[in-house]
Design an enzyme around this catalytic site. Sequence first.
Site, mmCIF file in Angstrom:
data_model
loop_
_atom_site.group_PDB
_atom_site.id
_atom_site.type_symbol
_atom_site.label_atom_id
_atom_site.label_comp_id
_atom_site.label_asym_id
_atom_site.label_seq_id
_atom_site.Cartn_x
_atom_site.Cartn_y
_atom_site.Cartn_z
ATOM 1 N N LEU A 77 -23.950 -50.175 -33.528
ATOM 2 C CA LEU A 77 -23.817 -51.624 -33.435
ATOM 3 C C LEU A 77 -22.383 -52.135 -33.489
ATOM 4 O O LEU A 77 -22.143 -53.337 -33.449
ATOM 5 C CB LEU A 77 -24.670 -52.336 -34.495
ATOM 6 C CG LEU A 77 -26.151 -51.912 -34.537
ATOM 7 C CD1 LEU A 77 -26.867 -52.624 -35.674
ATOM 8 C CD2 LEU A 77 -26.834 -52.176 -33.204
ATOM 9 N N CYS A 78 -21.398 -51.242 -33.601
ATOM 10 C CA CYS A 78 -19.986 -51.653 -33.508
ATOM 11 C C CYS A 78 -19.672 -52.003 -32.061
ATOM 12 O O CYS A 78 -20.131 -51.329 -31.141
ATOM 13 C CB CYS A 78 -19.069 -50.504 -33.936
ATOM 14 S SG CYS A 78 -18.489 -50.615 -35.602
ATOM 15 N N HIS A 79 -18.884 -53.039 -31.890
ATOM 16 C CA HIS A 79 -18.434 -53.395 -30.546
ATOM 17 C C HIS A 79 -17.319 -52.444 -30.114
ATOM 18 O O HIS A 79 -16.503 -52.032 -30.925
ATOM 19 C CB HIS A 79 -17.908 -54.831 -30.517
ATOM 20 C CG HIS A 79 -18.977 -55.847 -30.729
ATOM 21 N ND1 HIS A 79 -19.354 -56.266 -31.981
ATOM 22 C CD2 HIS A 79 -19.757 -56.507 -29.841
ATOM 23 C CE1 HIS A 79 -20.316 -57.158 -31.854
ATOM 24 N NE2 HIS A 79 -20.590 -57.323 -30.572
ATOM 25 N N MET A 115 -13.732 -51.966 -39.250
ATOM 26 C CA MET A 115 -14.410 -50.668 -39.131
ATOM 27 C C MET A 115 -13.509 -49.638 -38.467
ATOM 28 O O MET A 115 -13.521 -48.464 -38.833
ATOM 29 C CB MET A 115 -15.729 -50.806 -38.363
ATOM 30 C CG MET A 115 -16.763 -51.653 -39.092
ATOM 31 S SD MET A 115 -16.996 -51.215 -40.834
ATOM 32 C CE MET A 115 -17.483 -49.520 -40.716
ATOM 33 N N GLU A 116 -12.687 -50.075 -37.533
ATOM 34 C CA GLU A 116 -11.752 -49.162 -36.882
ATOM 35 C C GLU A 116 -10.719 -48.657 -37.882
ATOM 36 O O GLU A 116 -10.388 -47.463 -37.910
ATOM 37 C CB GLU A 116 -11.088 -49.843 -35.691
ATOM 38 C CG GLU A 116 -12.014 -50.044 -34.506
ATOM 39 C CD GLU A 116 -13.091 -51.106 -34.683
ATOM 40 O OE1 GLU A 116 -14.036 -51.136 -33.878
ATOM 41 O OE2 GLU A 116 -13.010 -51.925 -35.638
ATOM 42 N N ASP A 130 -9.318 -30.668 -43.827
ATOM 43 C CA ASP A 130 -9.581 -29.547 -42.912
ATOM 44 C C ASP A 130 -8.371 -28.638 -42.776
ATOM 45 O O ASP A 130 -8.500 -27.418 -42.775
ATOM 46 C CB ASP A 130 -10.005 -30.094 -41.548
ATOM 47 C CG ASP A 130 -10.406 -28.983 -40.591
ATOM 48 O OD1 ASP A 130 -11.173 -28.079 -41.002
ATOM 49 O OD2 ASP A 130 -9.961 -29.012 -39.433
#
Length: 162
Positions: A77-79, A115-116, A130
């Site tokens: 649902l993120c654009h 969110m980005e 990692d």
Amino acid sequence: MENSSPFTHLDSKGQAHMVDITEKQITSRTATAQSLVSFSADSFTKLTENNPKGDVFAVARIAGIQAAKRCAELIPLCHSLALSNVTIDFNLLPDTHQVQVLACCKLAGKTGVEMEALTAASIAALTLYDMCKAFDKGIIIEHTCLLEKTGGKSGHWQRASS
């Protein structure tokens, strides 16, 4: 039908939906997020002095930038956004054997870039893990959070100092 849910991605029936941003105004928007990566003293020294893996921070920076660019593919649902800038910075905190990962995303658009920025900080931190897990599996990634955002209807927001 008006949305009575406090969750923007749920409609009035509780069903998931993408937020319609068609009528929103284009504004300049920024978001800065962090992740804190904690190492043992020995591992912190290996990471910051004569690292046998090469430039771990360069790899983590690229991973964070790529993550921000692909956020809409990772989070439902993120654009999909046309980012104008993504920066990833690393602050070394030798007293606590930590690396603060700072991710800042910018654009001129109709929706925010929180969110980005959070995704970029998270993936850069995971990349540090990692790259260093061969000599330290006890690395801890914590305190991933939004530090500041600007733009849009809600304007400027900044996390209070703790």
